[in-house]
Design a protein around this motif. Structure first.
Motif, PDB file in Angstrom:
ATOM      1  N   CYS A  22       0.853  -1.188   0.000  1.00  0.00           N
ATOM      2  CA  CYS A  22       0.000   0.000   0.000  1.00  0.00           C
ATOM      3  C   CYS A  22       0.886   1.234   0.000  1.00  0.00           C
ATOM      4  O   CYS A  22       1.853   1.302   0.744  1.00  0.00           O
ATOM      5  N   ARG A  80       1.399   5.067   0.950  1.00  0.00           N
ATOM      6  CA  ARG A  80       0.909   6.094   1.868  1.00  0.00           C
ATOM      7  C   ARG A  80       1.844   7.276   1.794  1.00  0.00           C
ATOM      8  O   ARG A  80       3.052   7.134   1.917  1.00  0.00           O
ATOM      9  N   LEU A 108       0.263   3.515  10.969  1.00  0.00           N
ATOM     10  CA  LEU A 108       0.620   2.396  10.098  1.00  0.00           C
ATOM     11  C   LEU A 108       1.084   1.157  10.858  1.00  0.00           C
ATOM     12  O   LEU A 108       0.874   0.039  10.377  1.00  0.00           O
ATOM     13  N   GLN A 161      -0.248  -0.122  13.242  1.00  0.00           N
ATOM     14  CA  GLN A 161      -1.439  -0.874  13.633  1.00  0.00           C
ATOM     15  C   GLN A 161      -1.764  -1.972  12.620  1.00  0.00           C
ATOM     16  O   GLN A 161      -2.540  -2.872  12.904  1.00  0.00           O
ATOM     17  N   PHE A 162      -1.166  -1.901  11.440  1.00  0.00           N
ATOM     18  CA  PHE A 162      -1.410  -2.854  10.362  1.00  0.00           C
ATOM     19  C   PHE A 162      -0.115  -3.595  10.048  1.00  0.00           C
ATOM     20  O   PHE A 162       0.415  -3.520   8.940  1.00  0.00           O
ATOM     21  N   SER A 163       0.378  -4.343  11.012  1.00  0.00           N
ATOM     22  CA  SER A 163       1.697  -4.975  10.890  1.00  0.00           C
ATOM     23  C   SER A 163       1.783  -5.978   9.747  1.00  0.00           C
ATOM     24  O   SER A 163       2.852  -6.215   9.213  1.00  0.00           O
ATOM     25  N   VAL A 217       0.519  -5.633   6.775  1.00  0.00           N
ATOM     26  CA  VAL A 217       0.359  -4.966   5.479  1.00  0.00           C
ATOM     27  C   VAL A 217       1.670  -4.261   5.124  1.00  0.00           C
ATOM     28  O   VAL A 217       2.083  -3.337   5.812  1.00  0.00           O
TER      29      VAL A 217
END
Length: 63
Positions: free
Chosen positions: A14, A16, A35, A37-39, A41
């Motif tokens: 992704c 960002r 970010l 929090q989305f380990s 991804v």
């Protein structure tokens, strides 16, 4: 315009972008906190500082 870029070479990631009209320290810190929090991804993170006009925003976005 200083830019910091971190890239994960995974096939899916992704993008960002964090834009700031100043040095970007607060923007970068908040973006990192969100970010992590989305380990699971992978992401491509771009930090661009001193974006003070609409033209600079468009240029940074399309970079």
């Amino acid at each position: 315009m200083p830019t910091t870029r971190t890239t994960d070479q995974s096939p899916t990631w992704c993008r960002r972008s964090f834009l700031s009209d100043r040095t970007g320290t607060s923007t970068q810190t908040m973006g990192h906190a969100l970010l992590i929090q989305f380990s699971g991804v992978p992401f491509d993170r771009t930090m661009t500082s001193f974006v003070s006009t609409a033209q600079k925003t468009r240029t940074a976005y399309h970079a």
